[in-house]
Scaffold this motif. Structure first.
Motif, PDB file in Angstrom:
ATOM      1  N   ARG A 141       0.821  -1.200   0.000  1.00  0.00           N
ATOM      2  CA  ARG A 141       0.000   0.000   0.000  1.00  0.00           C
ATOM      3  C   ARG A 141       0.859   1.255   0.000  1.00  0.00           C
ATOM      4  O   ARG A 141       0.493   2.272  -0.580  1.00  0.00           O
ATOM      5  CB  ARG A 141      -0.928  -0.007   1.187  1.00  0.00           C
ATOM      6  CG  ARG A 141      -2.165   0.634   0.753  1.00  0.00           C
ATOM      7  CD  ARG A 141      -3.197   1.232   1.026  1.00  0.00           C
ATOM      8  NE  ARG A 141      -3.421   1.659   2.348  1.00  0.00           N
ATOM      9  CZ  ARG A 141      -4.632   1.813   2.820  1.00  0.00           C
ATOM     10  NH1 ARG A 141      -5.668   1.538   2.088  1.00  0.00           N
ATOM     11  NH2 ARG A 141      -4.803   2.258   4.005  1.00  0.00           N
TER      12      ARG A 141
ATOM     13  N   CYS B 269      -3.547   3.742  -3.333  1.00  0.00           N
ATOM     14  CA  CYS B 269      -4.805   3.005  -3.490  1.00  0.00           C
ATOM     15  C   CYS B 269      -5.178   2.960  -4.957  1.00  0.00           C
ATOM     16  O   CYS B 269      -6.345   2.861  -5.306  1.00  0.00           O
ATOM     17  CB  CYS B 269      -5.926   3.689  -2.712  1.00  0.00           C
ATOM     18  SG  CYS B 269      -5.664   3.671  -0.966  1.00  0.00           S
TER      19      CYS B 269
ATOM     20  N   ARG C 128      -6.332   8.728   5.698  1.00  0.00           N
ATOM     21  CA  ARG C 128      -6.451   7.549   6.569  1.00  0.00           C
ATOM     22  C   ARG C 128      -5.353   6.551   6.285  1.00  0.00           C
ATOM     23  O   ARG C 128      -4.774   5.968   7.200  1.00  0.00           O
ATOM     24  CB  ARG C 128      -7.786   6.837   6.331  1.00  0.00           C
ATOM     25  CG  ARG C 128      -8.943   7.498   6.969  1.00  0.00           C
ATOM     26  CD  ARG C 128     -10.212   6.728   6.664  1.00  0.00           C
ATOM     27  NE  ARG C 128     -11.287   7.678   6.513  1.00  0.00           N
ATOM     28  CZ  ARG C 128     -11.944   7.897   5.393  1.00  0.00           C
ATOM     29  NH1 ARG C 128     -11.667   7.200   4.304  1.00  0.00           N
ATOM     30  NH2 ARG C 128     -12.879   8.799   5.352  1.00  0.00           N
ATOM     31  N   ASP C 129      -5.063   6.354   4.981  1.00  0.00           N
ATOM     32  CA  ASP C 129      -4.048   5.365   4.596  1.00  0.00           C
ATOM     33  C   ASP C 129      -2.728   5.682   5.264  1.00  0.00           C
ATOM     34  O   ASP C 129      -2.010   4.811   5.740  1.00  0.00           O
ATOM     35  CB  ASP C 129      -3.798   5.386   3.080  1.00  0.00           C
ATOM     36  CG  ASP C 129      -5.089   5.440   2.294  1.00  0.00           C
ATOM     37  OD1 ASP C 129      -6.114   5.022   2.857  1.00  0.00           O
ATOM     38  OD2 ASP C 129      -5.069   5.919   1.149  1.00  0.00           O
TER      39      ASP C 129
ATOM     40  N   GLN D 211      -2.802   4.729   8.826  1.00  0.00           N
ATOM     41  CA  GLN D 211      -2.892   3.272   8.979  1.00  0.00           C
ATOM     42  C   GLN D 211      -1.561   2.614   8.657  1.00  0.00           C
ATOM     43  O   GLN D 211      -1.128   1.699   9.351  1.00  0.00           O
ATOM     44  CB  GLN D 211      -3.945   2.706   8.023  1.00  0.00           C
ATOM     45  CG  GLN D 211      -5.359   2.899   8.498  1.00  0.00           C
ATOM     46  CD  GLN D 211      -6.332   2.858   7.348  1.00  0.00           C
ATOM     47  OE1 GLN D 211      -5.994   2.454   6.233  1.00  0.00           O
ATOM     48  NE2 GLN D 211      -7.544   3.273   7.599  1.00  0.00           N
TER      49      GLN D 211
ATOM     50  N   ASN E 247     -16.682   5.563   6.286  1.00  0.00           N
ATOM     51  CA  ASN E 247     -17.412   5.002   5.166  1.00  0.00           C
ATOM     52  C   ASN E 247     -17.559   6.082   4.091  1.00  0.00           C
ATOM     53  O   ASN E 247     -18.474   6.903   4.123  1.00  0.00           O
ATOM     54  CB  ASN E 247     -18.784   4.512   5.645  1.00  0.00           C
ATOM     55  CG  ASN E 247     -19.482   3.710   4.563  1.00  0.00           C
ATOM     56  OD1 ASN E 247     -19.198   3.891   3.379  1.00  0.00           O
ATOM     57  ND2 ASN E 247     -20.380   2.839   4.965  1.00  0.00           N
TER      58      ASN E 247
ATOM     59  N   GLU F 263     -19.310  -1.033   0.128  1.00  0.00           N
ATOM     60  CA  GLU F 263     -19.781  -0.430   1.383  1.00  0.00           C
ATOM     61  C   GLU F 263     -21.251  -0.724   1.695  1.00  0.00           C
ATOM     62  O   GLU F 263     -21.745  -0.305   2.726  1.00  0.00           O
ATOM     63  CB  GLU F 263     -19.559   1.090   1.379  1.00  0.00           C
ATOM     64  CG  GLU F 263     -18.128   1.505   1.718  1.00  0.00           C
ATOM     65  CD  GLU F 263     -17.293   1.783   0.494  1.00  0.00           C
ATOM     66  OE1 GLU F 263     -17.713   1.377  -0.615  1.00  0.00           O
ATOM     67  OE2 GLU F 263     -16.215   2.403   0.631  1.00  0.00           O
TER      68      GLU F 263
ATOM     69  N   PHE G 153     -16.766  -6.169   4.885  1.00  0.00           N
ATOM     70  CA  PHE G 153     -15.746  -5.171   4.578  1.00  0.00           C
ATOM     71  C   PHE G 153     -14.619  -5.369   5.591  1.00  0.00           C
ATOM     72  O   PHE G 153     -14.773  -5.099   6.784  1.00  0.00           O
ATOM     73  CB  PHE G 153     -16.348  -3.766   4.697  1.00  0.00           C
ATOM     74  CG  PHE G 153     -15.648  -2.773   3.822  1.00  0.00           C
ATOM     75  CD1 PHE G 153     -16.155  -2.436   2.578  1.00  0.00           C
ATOM     76  CD2 PHE G 153     -14.464  -2.171   4.229  1.00  0.00           C
ATOM     77  CE1 PHE G 153     -15.498  -1.520   1.757  1.00  0.00           C
ATOM     78  CE2 PHE G 153     -13.808  -1.263   3.416  1.00  0.00           C
ATOM     79  CZ  PHE G 153     -14.326  -0.937   2.174  1.00  0.00           C
TER      80      PHE G 153
ATOM     81  N   GLU H 257      -9.981  -6.015   0.315  1.00  0.00           N
ATOM     82  CA  GLU H 257     -10.767  -4.939   0.925  1.00  0.00           C
ATOM     83  C   GLU H 257     -12.124  -5.458   1.388  1.00  0.00           C
ATOM     84  O   GLU H 257     -12.566  -5.165   2.483  1.00  0.00           O
ATOM     85  CB  GLU H 257     -10.976  -3.801  -0.075  1.00  0.00           C
ATOM     86  CG  GLU H 257     -11.789  -2.678   0.526  1.00  0.00           C
ATOM     87  CD  GLU H 257     -12.113  -1.587  -0.479  1.00  0.00           C
ATOM     88  OE1 GLU H 257     -13.136  -1.706  -1.178  1.00  0.00           O
ATOM     89  OE2 GLU H 257     -11.332  -0.625  -0.562  1.00  0.00           O
TER      90      GLU H 257
ATOM     91  N   LEU I 123      -4.403  -3.815  -1.576  1.00  0.00           N
ATOM     92  CA  LEU I 123      -4.249  -2.433  -1.124  1.00  0.00           C
ATOM     93  C   LEU I 123      -5.393  -2.049  -0.194  1.00  0.00           C
ATOM     94  O   LEU I 123      -6.341  -1.392  -0.592  1.00  0.00           O
ATOM     95  CB  LEU I 123      -4.211  -1.483  -2.331  1.00  0.00           C
ATOM     96  CG  LEU I 123      -3.247  -1.888  -3.446  1.00  0.00           C
ATOM     97  CD1 LEU I 123      -3.263  -0.857  -4.563  1.00  0.00           C
ATOM     98  CD2 LEU I 123      -1.842  -2.076  -2.913  1.00  0.00           C
ATOM     99  N   THR I 124      -5.301  -2.467   1.036  1.00  0.00           N
ATOM    100  CA  THR I 124      -6.368  -2.150   1.973  1.00  0.00           C
ATOM    101  C   THR I 124      -5.827  -1.900   3.372  1.00  0.00           C
ATOM    102  O   THR I 124      -4.905  -2.584   3.826  1.00  0.00           O
ATOM    103  CB  THR I 124      -7.430  -3.279   2.035  1.00  0.00           C
ATOM    104  OG1 THR I 124      -8.079  -3.242   3.306  1.00  0.00           O
ATOM    105  CG2 THR I 124      -6.815  -4.656   1.884  1.00  0.00           C
ATOM    106  N   GLY I 125      -6.412  -0.910   4.011  1.00  0.00           N
ATOM    107  CA  GLY I 125      -6.013  -0.552   5.371  1.00  0.00           C
ATOM    108  C   GLY I 125      -6.275  -1.682   6.350  1.00  0.00           C
ATOM    109  O   GLY I 125      -5.747  -1.692   7.458  1.00  0.00           O
ATOM    110  N   SER I 126      -7.091  -2.659   5.936  1.00  0.00           N
ATOM    111  CA  SER I 126      -7.392  -3.746   6.862  1.00  0.00           C
ATOM    112  C   SER I 126      -6.158  -4.571   7.173  1.00  0.00           C
ATOM    113  O   SER I 126      -6.095  -5.214   8.217  1.00  0.00           O
ATOM    114  CB  SER I 126      -8.501  -4.631   6.307  1.00  0.00           C
ATOM    115  OG  SER I 126      -8.159  -5.095   5.045  1.00  0.00           O
TER     116      SER I 126
HETATM  117  C1  G1P Z   1     -11.341   1.943   1.635  1.00  0.00           C
HETATM  118  C2  G1P Z   1     -10.619   3.268   1.708  1.00  0.00           C
HETATM  119  C3  G1P Z   1     -10.756   3.831   3.113  1.00  0.00           C
HETATM  120  C4  G1P Z   1     -12.240   3.934   3.452  1.00  0.00           C
HETATM  121  C5  G1P Z   1     -12.931   2.588   3.253  1.00  0.00           C
HETATM  122  C6  G1P Z   1     -14.433   2.637   3.462  1.00  0.00           C
HETATM  123  O1  G1P Z   1     -10.852   1.038   2.587  1.00  0.00           O
HETATM  124  O2  G1P Z   1      -9.256   3.110   1.386  1.00  0.00           O
HETATM  125  O3  G1P Z   1     -10.126   5.079   3.210  1.00  0.00           O
HETATM  126  O4  G1P Z   1     -12.334   4.343   4.766  1.00  0.00           O
HETATM  127  O5  G1P Z   1     -12.689   2.124   1.938  1.00  0.00           O
HETATM  128  O6  G1P Z   1     -15.064   3.476   2.575  1.00  0.00           O
HETATM  129  P1  G1P Z   1      -9.634   0.059   2.462  1.00  0.00           P
HETATM  130  O7  G1P Z   1      -9.436  -0.155   1.007  1.00  0.00           O
HETATM  131  O8  G1P Z   1      -8.482   0.733   3.099  1.00  0.00           O
HETATM  132  O9  G1P Z   1      -9.992  -1.201   3.162  1.00  0.00           O
END
Ligand code: G1P
Length: 891
Positions: free
Chosen positions: A347, A352, A368-369, A372, A519, A718, A723, A768, A781-784
């Motif tokens: 990431r 993203c 946020r990324d 994270q 979200n 979403e 998610f 994601e 590529l996800t903050g998770s």
């Molecule tokens: C993605 C975006 C993140 C957002 C989330 C929910 O999540 O990158 O910023 O908060 O969708 O809309 P991610 O791909 O990091 O899991």
């Protein structure tokens, strides 16, 4: 089925990967080469939005697009066979011909594809991007005669060179091909467009792209450098006309072609392979400033020794970077977590934007990324985190909002990728979460008083006004009255983020949703929407900031210098939403001078605590929902019509996971409520067949007064998908509240689904989200991934910093221990390589064991005060060049 090749490393194998759609694999380095490859070497390669070497692909192109890296081999003078399986003929035979076996082996940043042709030729195609940083993607092809007779082979590559901005895939694709200046060199084809096309003002182009091929002792026989020549009339890249022509007309080195779509069409001499004999070719896709240097770099990798060495180096480099090893009783989990731990690196490289599902954005990372990614870094590579945090705080505006996109250099911020004025109401609360983890991991409280700049652009007053006096000359920094960049402490930045949010409330007294919160798809309730979910987290942060301030005070700091405007924000007693809004406006519109005054820490603590209490009290009193069926949970939102979003509706029960995650994480929900939330989530949101907890129930309404998510089909992204990020945060919140078993259920449902290839259809790692049919989407590529790492290490394993000391609070379930009653975790802490073993001799369940003994390198460890931590100074005493064994006994 995915098979891991050994217990020790991350590599895995998969037969017939091409029989699964939408698969892609990342190959990249930290200098900016970003490729993706599919099981038949489709995908693309780029270094930025404006510099795609191959034509940009989205997920749908992976099976529909004919452009891919292709290697054709004419076997025994007959027709050509595609070593990547990308030929119209191979496609039609794929399902009937047993012998056309394809197998994939992959590890961090390498991808090896093996195919066997009917005629007894085996191809092994190894692809990687060197970690040493050259701007190239390298492919090594080994062709082997597996028959008992000599065989002739003739190799031809066909790699389309797009050589321009992704924007031109639709916008002026043909016109931009006219800019192409194509040249053949000794080893390949280079393309240098004359201009970079932009109708707002064209620029001279300096980027050179090239595709080269060769062997140590062999140059290509000739070239077909344009797509048009290669496919011939009526042909295609999967059935190219030129290959039907026995006497192909080739260009030699030093020729040019102008104004066409370019192709890395490189043709080698016919060779005879004896039975069992193999031959090795290298192909390089590269980016450079001039063709000479680019070719020189490419040729270096044509040396077999250099190729092998670079591959080995790359594999080792990434293995070293992913410096955490998990050894629970479940080998698949251990391997899977390795891939999850690798994802935050991806990431950081791709942002993203640059993998096939991520066909949006133009690079850079979101706010946020950024925070994270720091979470994962704090655990795996913390040395630069302090500086990174300081740089990142430079993205905060004095009104508590922030720049949304982060450029490539540290401290480089951009307001919004589409120049839309937008405020995400959750943004202000992530920096503190990360900073607080940093302080706990390191004990570095001093960072709070460290100073950094503020971001300033035309957007002021939380996106509601424009500053017409704003001067771009100041490079987006806020200036004080003397014309110098204003610097305030990290604490000041944090306070401003929280206090402005405190006053930015809607008519129910919760913080306004504005552009959206976490979200992104709750983006249609700008005026009257409220996010109760995130209000609870801001309140929690305020309590935690107060705790840190108490720690600062206990170290002798009684006063702090802060921006004078905070006098207004720290005021107490303003509960009425309209007065609050007015106060916020007064703060935002006051002339900024840069004057600082001294504040008593005690007063800040009191103000934060009373404000947090007020927010939480409002939520507890007004947002707890009790349905007729007996289920209850927290309402987390108000829509643009000013109505509660969750509860019992004619169309069914409406429940959102986010609302529960943050009211639980923030301790807004008390113990009894927590039990009820878990019950409601289990009944309304849990679906074991798709990985666990969905983001929401089906609202059965296209809610135009809340967000685009309701326009999405239910069960996708979403709108009600599982998610990953929110599901993992649910697990994290439950662990935080000591609900080990319930938390493990969240994590293990997700992991078991993702790691089951037949169900999730993705390579190892966390996507994601998981869609309604169980497929993992937007992989890598996800903050998770950062959150999963954080949850597993700091909560499940319970290994975390506590004001700099190393603390152990495991919540591992009995079933997670191996047959030897042990669990291991290798991880770095203060640059020491630690090998931790938890011993649960009596195999007790989480909650019924506690730590009875710690030993370091076989010596009992006692620190005099707590049995469950090792003091920072004792860790620092350990030799950084050796591995150290820590054994923690549970009984
Ligand atoms: C993605 C975006 C993140 C957002 C989330 C929910 O999540 O990158 O910023 O908060 O969708 O809309 P991610 O791909 O990091 O899991």
């Amino acid at each position: 089925m995915i098979r891991y090749n050994s217990k020790e490393d991350e590599t895995f194998s998969l037969n017939h990967p091409e029989l699964t759609s939408y698969l892609y694999f990342p190959l990249a380095n930290e200098n900016g080469v970003m490729s993706s490859v599919t099981p038949n070497l489709s995908g693309d390669s780029k270094i930025s939005q404006n510099a795609f070497l191959m034509p940009p692909v989205s997920s749908e192109n992976l099976h529909n697009d004919k452009s891919s890296r292709n290697f054709w081999v004419r076997i025994n003078g007959s027709s050509f066979w595609s070593a990547t399986g990308k030929s119209s003929k191979a496609q039609s035979e794929l399902f009937t011909d047993e012998k056309e076996a394809t197998a994939l082996e992959a590890g961090f940043m390498y991808h090896k594809l093996t195919r066997v042709s009917k005629l007894g030729l085996t191809s092994e195609i190894m692809s990687f991007v060197p970690s040493s940083g050259e701007m190239v993607e390298i492919t090594g092809i080994t062709l082997k005669n597996t028959t008992e007779k000599p065989m002739t082979i003739e190799l031809v590559s066909a790699i389309p060179v797009f050589g321009r901005s992704a924007d031109n895939i639709r916008d002026h694709r043909h016109v931009t091909s006219l800019l192409n200046r194509i040249e053949t060199t000794e080893y390949g084809v280079t393309v240098k467009p004359t201009m970079s096309f932009d109708e707002r003002g064209h620029h001279q182009n300096t980027q050179v792209y090239g595709v080269f091929g060769g062997r140590e002792d062999e140059k290509p026989r000739g070239f077909i450098p344009t797509v048009e020549e290669f496919i011939g009339e009526g042909g295609s890249l999967e059935n190219p006309g030129i290959l039907g022509d026995q006497s192909m007309t080739l260009l030699g080195a030093g020729e040019t072609a102008e104004g066409y779509e370019a192709l890395g069409g490189i043709v080698f001499n016919v060779r005879i392979l004896k039975p069992g004999e193999s031959i090795f070719y290298t192909f390089i896709l590269g980016y450079g400033e001039n063709k000479e240097d680019l070719e020189k770099t490419a040729v270096r990798f044509m040396n077999r020794k250099m190729f092998d060495q670079s591959l080995e180096e790359t594999r080792n480099c990434w293995r070293e970077k992913v410096n955490i090893t998990y050894a629970t009783g479940d080998d698949v989990f251990n391997h899977w977590m390795k891939w999850v731990s690798f994802q935050p690196f991806l990431r950081r490289i791709y942002g993203c934007s640059f993998l096939p599902h991520h066909d949006y954005g133009k690079g850079g990372r979101g706010w946020r990324d950024l925070w994270q990614d720091c979470l994962a870094l704090l655990i795996m590579d913390p040395k630069d985190v302090r500086k990174m945090l300081l740089d990142n705080y430079g993205g905060v505006r004095i009104d508590g909002t922030n720049a949304t996109i982060i450029g490539f250099s540290p401290g480089e911020f951009i307001a919004d990728r589409n120049n839309i004025t937008r405020v995400w109401m959750d943004h202000g609360m992530w920096p503190f979460l990360t900073t607080s983890l940093y302080i706990q991991q390191t004990g570095d409280l001093d960072i709070l008083t460290e100073e950094t700049t503020y971001f300033h652009d035309m957007q002021i007053s939380r996106g509601e006004e424009k500053d017409l006096r704003w001067n771009p000359i100041n490079r987006n920094r806020l200036m004080d009255q003397t014309g110098q960049p204003y610097r305030g402490s990290v604490l000041e930045h944090i306070l401003i983020e929280h206090l402005t949010a405190f006053y930015d409330v809607g008519e129910h007294g919760h913080m306004r949703l504005r552009g959206a919160d976490w979200n992104d798809a709750l983006d249609m309730a700008r005026e009257n929407g409220e996010s109760v979910a995130f209000t609870s987290m801001y309140a929690y942060n305020m309590e935690e900031i107060a705790e840190l301030l108490k720690a600062l005070k206990s170290k002798g700091t009684d006063e702090v210098l802060l921006h004078k405007g905070l006098l207004l924000l720290l005021k107490d007693g303003e509960r009425n939403p309209s007065f609050k809004k007015k106060l916020l406006k007064d703060y935002c519109m006051a002339e900024f001078t840069g004057e600082k005054i001294s504040f008593d820490i005690e007063e800040i603590i009191n103000s934060l605590e009373s404000k947090a209490a007020e927010l939480k009290e409002n939520i507890r009193k007004n947002e707890w929902i009790e349905c007729e069926s007996g289920l209850s949970w927290y309402n987390g939102y108000y829509d643009n019509s000013g109505n509660k979003v969750e509860g019992d509706f004619l169309s069914g029960k409406r429940m959102m996971l986010t609302s529960q995650v943050f009211t639980v994480m923030s301790h807004t929900a008390d113990g009894e409520e927590l039990t009820k939330i878990i019950k409601a989530a289990d009944e309304l949101l849990y679906d074991a067949s798709i990985g666990g907890y969905k983001l929401n129930t089906n609202f059965n309404e296209v809610k135009m007064d809340l967000g685009r998510m309701f326009g999405f089909a239910y069960g996708h992204k979403e709108n009600g998908a599982v998610f990953s990020h929110m599901a993992v945060m649910y697990g994290y919140a439950l662990y935080k509240r000591g609900k080990s078993e319930e938390a493990f259920k969240v994590i293990s449902s997700l992991y078991s689904h993702c790691s089951d290839f037949e169900k999730s259809r993705i390579y190892p790692g966390i996507p994601e989200y998981i869609d309604a049919k169980g497929r993992g989407l937007y992989h890598y590529l996800t903050g998770s991934a950062s959150w999963m790492l954080l949850t597993v290490i700091t909560q499940m394993f319970g290994v975390s910093g506590k004001m700099g000391d190393l603390s152990f609070r495991p919540q591992l379930l009995r079933e997670q221990f191996g047959r030897d009653h042990k669990i291991h975790l290798d991880f770095p802490f203060y640059d020491r390589k630690l090998k931790l073993t938890y011993v649960n001799e009596s195999m007790l369940e989480a909650g019924s064991y506690k730590i009875t003994k710690i030993s370091i390198d076989d010596e009992p460890y006692i620190n005099g005060t707590s049995v469950d931590l090792i003091r920072k100074e004792d860790i620092l005493r350990l030799d950084p060049d050796k591995e150290h064994h820590i054994v923690v006994e549970l009984s």
